[in-house]
Design an enzyme around this catalytic site. Sequence first.
Site, PDB file in Angstrom:
ATOM      1  N   GLN A  75       0.830  -1.217   0.000  1.00 25.81           N
ATOM      2  CA  GLN A  75       0.000   0.000   0.000  1.00 25.81           C
ATOM      3  C   GLN A  75       0.862   1.264   0.000  1.00 25.81           C
ATOM      4  OE1 GLN A  75      -3.171   0.727  -0.422  1.00 25.81           O
ATOM      5  NE2 GLN A  75      -3.743  -1.401  -0.743  1.00 25.81           N
ATOM      6  N   SER A  76       2.024   1.208  -0.629  1.00 23.42           N
ATOM      7  CA  SER A  76       2.943   2.354  -0.639  1.00 23.42           C
ATOM      8  C   SER A  76       2.348   3.575  -1.340  1.00 23.42           C
ATOM      9  CB  SER A  76       4.233   1.940  -1.356  1.00 23.42           C
ATOM     10  OG  SER A  76       4.990   3.086  -1.698  1.00 23.42           O
ATOM     11  N   ASN A  77       2.331   4.695  -0.634  1.00 26.56           N
ATOM     12  CA  ASN A  77       1.905   5.956  -1.254  1.00 26.56           C
ATOM     13  C   ASN A  77       2.968   6.465  -2.217  1.00 26.56           C
ATOM     14  OD1 ASN A  77      -0.469   6.306   0.498  1.00 26.56           O
ATOM     15  ND2 ASN A  77       1.099   6.436   2.093  1.00 26.56           N
ATOM     16  N   CYS A 116       4.973   4.617  -4.058  1.00 26.74           N
ATOM     17  CA  CYS A 116       4.881   3.882  -5.324  1.00 26.74           C
ATOM     18  C   CYS A 116       3.707   4.394  -6.156  1.00 26.74           C
ATOM     19  CB  CYS A 116       4.754   2.380  -5.049  1.00 26.74           C
ATOM     20  SG  CYS A 116       6.287   1.658  -4.401  1.00 26.74           S
TER      21      CYS A 116
END
Length: 320
Positions: free
Chosen positions: A71-73, A75
């Site tokens: 859930q990387s912001n 990325c």
Amino acid sequence: MIPRVRIAHLPTPIEPLPRLSAALGDVRLWVKRDDQTGLGGGGNKTRKLEYVLAEAQANGARTLITVGAAQSNHCRQTAALAARFGLDCILVLSGDETQLYSGNLLLDRLFGAEVVWSAYANRDATLRTTFETAWERGRRPFLIPLGASTPTGTLGYVTAFEEFAAQGLEADWIVVASSSAGTQAGLVLGARRVGWNGKILGVSIDQPADELQPRVAELASQAADRLGDARRIAPVDVRVNDEYLGAGYGVLSPAEVDTLRLFARHEGLPLDPVYTVRAAAAMIDLIRRSFFTAGSRILFWHTGGTPALFADAYRDLLSQ
Ligand SMILES: *Cc1c(COP(=O)(O)O)cnc(C)c1O
């Protein structure tokens, strides 16, 4: 001049939080809306990526490769940026194919990013082989490390601090979530450069203070180098609180769920379930424990991440 692409919606507004301030007692709170930087849902990585993309372009990049949590912001913002500039994007994410495509991950796919899954323990090795394969195939990859927290990316938050200073809010404290260190490093260096006399408190999201402080200090010093500035930041110059790590990265505590509701129901302001909620819950606890002197003026720097609220993993907890 260090090259920079202009893509973020800047300056981001500073807003007072009057109902939240009244609910918490003798402090005055404001929020800096870096959740509203614009790119693909916004967030703090957009400011760093403005500098990092310029560096990638100077290197002739055709593919951006980066790494993060499922859930990387960071990325998600990198994927949006690649789409915006007609580049390919490969994301090395920790997890596996069983992840549901929700929240940031859904946006990654919508923006056209290729996803390479990796176990957390092998992530760096997977990143290296992904890069080498892309290179061999002539895709002209450019590697953006975790969180775009390079000396170049850190410059995004040096200029962010200059922007804040120009907005003229008198504050005693800035409270900000800190993880890959670039955001806090840029703010600390920026504050030094403009001679600000407030204090910056980084709330660690996922590591002990004695690891994060030297990282922030080193990045800040390297960013100063990039600016031809002889200043050096030492670990003792960096304030980090690591008392709120809880059950780990991305695991919401009951106090954090309360904090999400408190911000939402007093100000209509969504936090994210990983970073800003941890920093805000820490800030609230510290207010209640009288860590800040009475009447303190506190700016909460909202670093974004709200698409993660729509991740499948949080649905049951947050819909109650
Ligand atoms: C990445 C991120 C942070 C932490 O910033 P760093 O520069 O990695 O320390 C804070 N908040 C959100 C929403 C983020 O995505």
